[in-house]
Design a protein around this motif. Structure first.
Motif, short mmCIF file in Angstrom:
data_model
loop_
_atom_site.label_atom_id
_atom_site.label_comp_id
_atom_site.label_asym_id
_atom_site.label_seq_id
_atom_site.Cartn_x
_atom_site.Cartn_y
_atom_site.Cartn_z
N ALA A 149 2.97 -0.30 -0.55
CA ALA A 149 2.08 -1.18 -1.30
C ALA A 149 2.75 -1.61 -2.61
O ALA A 149 3.55 -0.87 -3.18
CB ALA A 149 0.76 -0.48 -1.60
N ARG A 150 2.39 -2.81 -3.07
CA ARG A 150 2.98 -3.32 -4.30
C ARG A 150 1.95 -3.53 -5.41
O ARG A 150 2.27 -4.05 -6.46
CB ARG A 150 3.74 -4.62 -4.01
N SER A 151 0.71 -3.14 -5.15
CA SER A 151 -0.32 -3.19 -6.19
C SER A 151 -1.47 -2.28 -5.78
O SER A 151 -1.67 -2.02 -4.58
CB SER A 151 -0.83 -4.62 -6.39
N PRO A 152 -2.24 -1.79 -6.75
CA PRO A 152 -3.41 -0.97 -6.42
C PRO A 152 -4.42 -1.70 -5.56
O PRO A 152 -5.06 -1.10 -4.69
CB PRO A 152 -4.00 -0.62 -7.79
N MET A 153 -4.57 -3.01 -5.77
CA MET A 153 -5.54 -3.77 -4.99
C MET A 153 -5.10 -3.91 -3.53
O MET A 153 -5.93 -4.00 -2.63
CB MET A 153 -5.79 -5.13 -5.63
N GLU A 154 -3.79 -3.92 -3.30
CA GLU A 154 -3.30 -3.89 -1.91
C GLU A 154 -3.72 -2.58 -1.25
O GLU A 154 -4.13 -2.57 -0.09
CB GLU A 154 -1.77 -4.02 -1.87
N ILE A 155 -3.61 -1.47 -1.98
CA ILE A 155 -4.02 -0.18 -1.42
C ILE A 155 -5.50 -0.21 -1.06
O ILE A 155 -5.91 0.29 -0.01
CB ILE A 155 -3.71 0.95 -2.43
N MET A 156 -6.31 -0.81 -1.92
CA MET A 156 -7.73 -0.93 -1.63
C MET A 156 -7.95 -1.78 -0.38
O MET A 156 -8.79 -1.45 0.48
CB MET A 156 -8.45 -1.54 -2.82
N MET A 157 -7.19 -2.87 -0.24
CA MET A 157 -7.30 -3.73 0.92
C MET A 157 -6.86 -2.98 2.19
O MET A 157 -7.53 -3.06 3.23
CB MET A 157 -6.43 -4.98 0.73
N PHE A 158 -5.74 -2.25 2.12
CA PHE A 158 -5.29 -1.47 3.27
C PHE A 158 -6.38 -0.51 3.73
O PHE A 158 -6.67 -0.39 4.92
CB PHE A 158 -4.04 -0.65 2.92
N GLY A 159 -6.99 0.19 2.76
CA GLY A 159 -8.01 1.18 3.10
C GLY A 159 -9.23 0.56 3.74
O GLY A 159 -9.72 1.05 4.77
N MET A 160 -9.73 -0.53 3.17
CA MET A 160 -10.95 -1.14 3.69
C MET A 160 -10.75 -1.67 5.11
O MET A 160 -11.63 -1.56 5.95
CB MET A 160 -11.44 -2.25 2.77
N PHE A 161 -9.59 -2.25 5.39
CA PHE A 161 -9.39 -2.84 6.72
C PHE A 161 -8.86 -1.86 7.76
O PHE A 161 -9.19 -1.99 8.94
CB PHE A 161 -8.44 -4.04 6.62
N CYS A 162 -8.07 -0.87 7.35
CA CYS A 162 -7.36 -0.05 8.34
C CYS A 162 -7.92 1.35 8.56
O CYS A 162 -7.61 1.96 9.58
CB CYS A 162 -5.88 0.04 7.97
N LEU A 163 -8.69 1.86 7.62
CA LEU A 163 -9.24 3.21 7.82
C LEU A 163 -10.32 3.19 8.90
O LEU A 163 -10.94 2.15 9.17
CB LEU A 163 -9.80 3.75 6.51
N PRO A 164 -10.58 4.34 9.53
CA PRO A 164 -11.58 4.40 10.61
C PRO A 164 -12.98 4.05 10.11
O PRO A 164 -13.30 4.23 8.93
CB PRO A 164 -11.52 5.86 11.06
N MET A 165 -13.82 3.57 11.02
CA MET A 165 -15.20 3.23 10.66
C MET A 165 -15.97 4.44 10.17
O MET A 165 -16.84 4.32 9.30
CB MET A 165 -15.91 2.60 11.87
N LEU A 166 -15.66 5.60 10.70
CA LEU A 166 -16.34 6.82 10.27
C LEU A 166 -16.11 7.07 8.78
O LEU A 166 -16.95 7.67 8.10
CB LEU A 166 -15.83 8.01 11.08
N ARG A 167 -14.97 6.58 8.26
CA ARG A 167 -14.64 6.76 6.85
C ARG A 167 -15.05 5.56 5.99
O ARG A 167 -14.83 5.56 4.79
CB ARG A 167 -13.14 6.99 6.70
N GLY A 168 -15.57 4.51 6.61
CA GLY A 168 -16.01 3.34 5.87
C GLY A 168 -15.11 2.13 6.01
O GLY A 168 -15.38 1.08 5.45
N GLY A 169 -14.00 2.27 6.76
CA GLY A 169 -13.11 1.14 6.98
C GLY A 169 -13.54 0.32 8.19
O GLY A 169 -14.54 0.62 8.85
N PHE A 170 -12.76 -0.72 8.48
CA PHE A 170 -13.07 -1.59 9.63
C PHE A 170 -12.19 -1.31 10.85
O PHE A 170 -12.30 -1.99 11.86
CB PHE A 170 -12.94 -3.06 9.22
N ALA A 171 -11.31 -0.31 10.73
CA ALA A 171 -10.52 0.17 11.87
C ALA A 171 -9.72 -0.93 12.55
O ALA A 171 -9.64 -0.98 13.78
CB ALA A 171 -11.42 0.88 12.87
N CYS A 172 -9.13 -1.83 11.77
CA CYS A 172 -8.26 -2.87 12.33
C CYS A 172 -6.92 -2.24 12.69
O CYS A 172 -6.22 -1.72 11.82
CB CYS A 172 -8.07 -4.00 11.33
N LYS A 173 -6.55 -2.30 13.96
CA LYS A 173 -5.37 -1.60 14.45
C LYS A 173 -4.11 -2.45 14.33
O LYS A 173 -4.16 -3.68 14.40
CB LYS A 173 -5.56 -1.19 15.92
N GLY A 174 -2.98 -1.76 14.18
CA GLY A 174 -1.67 -2.43 14.26
C GLY A 174 -1.20 -3.08 12.98
O GLY A 174 -0.20 -3.80 12.99
#
Length: 364
Positions: A218-243
């Motif tokens: 990641a190159r910024s804290p907001m990128e990390i936030m974006m990665f987490g929201m889109f890629c983390l599992p739904m059980l954790r609050g993310g959208f579980a976008c794969k790949g």
């Protein structure tokens, strides 16, 4: 405090190690610590001390380990070595330290390794905070250590926003933060491989749960936030976008080079199989020159068959907007978006709150 003439051997841990790690990366754009072998770790633990009168506080302050008024967290080999004398706050080992758990930062001064600091952090913080800190360690940025207030133009990204929970009208404050360029402290694979070799440590269970989801780079804290929201599992609050691949390089072919004037582009979060790119657009993209460059870059990506979606700070705090983007990513991948967990909006808001908490966390 005056320097003592007595020899000392100390192991920095807990919040003091967390402070030292961020300070080292901020100051030197990388980590210059020397890993210790298993034999050296055993020797350091056997010689460890928490005697407040045998510590060079001036040196620790220079190293960024400690600042006057703070507790100095030290690790000792047994409870018999505990000495509660301000500012020293001793911690006794319950079991031997694993291989790769200590580094040397100066003669007679050891500190927990980045992997140990990560695991210790996971033992005391939420899943979302631990995920964000793991990403920080594996990325080209670091946040400032606790107490750092100096502002350096050109090296810092400042963000401030508020996220609203659709279900209860609560708000999440995304604070102004200081972000500095640094080489990664470790890679996601190094973190995962080390965790596999360890079978006892506080925080190990949560660290095992977090590590497989870390993208790194990641190159910024907001990128990390974006990665987490889109890629983390739904059980954790993310959208579980794969790949998704973070900061992925796309080499341009002849047509793309002609329309963009660039040989390649790097996407913040790229889904190669569905030819989708998510880009966080913060303040660095606001100038006229940046907008022209972004337009040329997106023309090149379009010629390569990629679709780019820009996400700003207002969208990143809006769960409904993020879900709409996630649904499109699912469609492009030939999948149906289905929310398979209960109270999904509450989980999404909770994750957003935890990611924001990492930005202002001082590990006290």
């Amino acid at each position: 405090m005056a320097k003592s003439t007595q020899p000392s051997h100390i192991i920095i841990c807990d919040a003091s190690a967390f402070r030292a790690l961020r300070c080292e990366r901020r100051r030197y754009q990388g980590l210059g610590w020397t890993p210790l072998s298993s034999r050296e770790i055993h020797l350091a633990v056997s010689c460890s001390s928490a005697n407040a009168n045998c510590i060079d506080y001036d040196l620790l302050e220079q190293l960024g380990v400690w600042s006057p008024g703070e507790k100095l967290h030290l690790l000792v080999g047994s409870s018999a070595k505990r000495r509660y004398t301000k500012p020293v706050y001793p911690h006794a080992l319950a079991k031997p330290l694993p291989t790769g758990s200590l580094c040397s930062i100066a003669p007679g001064i050891e500190v927990l390794s980045p992997t140990m600091i990560a695991t210790q952090y996971a033992s005391r913080h939420s899943f979302g905070q631990a995920y964000a800190f793991f990403e920080e360690l594996c990325s080209e940025i670091t946040l400032a250590e606790p107490g750092y207030e100096e502002w350096l133009p050109g090296d810092i990204e400042n963000e401030m926003s508020t996220a609203e929970d659709d279900t209860s009208n609560k708000t999440v404050s995304i604070p102004i933060i200081s972000c500095f360029k640094s080489e990664p402290a470790l890679s996601p694979s190094e973190l995962t491989n080390w965790l596999k070799k360890v079978n006892y440590l506080p925080g190990l269970k949560q660290a095992h749960a977090v590590a497989p989801h870390v993208l790194g780079n990641a190159r910024s804290p907001m990128e990390i936030m974006m990665f987490g929201m889109f890629c983390l599992p739904m059980l954790r609050g993310g959208f579980a976008c794969k790949g998704g691949i973070s900061n992925y390089r796309i080499d341009f072919e002849e047509e793309a080079i002609a329309v963009s004037g660039m040989p390649y582009a790097i996407g913040d979060l790229v889904f190669p199989s569905s030819r989708e790119i998510l880009e966080y657009k913060g303040h660095p993209h606001d100038s006229k020159e940046s907008r022209i460059r972004d337009e040329k870059r997106e023309a090149g990506l379009s010629a390569m068959g990629f679709r780019t979606t820009s996400i700003n700070s207002e969208q990143l705090k809006d769960v409904a907007a993020l879900e709409a983007i996630a649904k499109r990513l699912y469609r492009q991948a030939g999948l149906r978006f289905r929310c398979t967990v209960d109270a999904s909006k509450t989980r999404q808001y909770k994750l957003m709150k935890e990611l924001a908490a990492w930005m202002k966390d001082e590990n006290e």
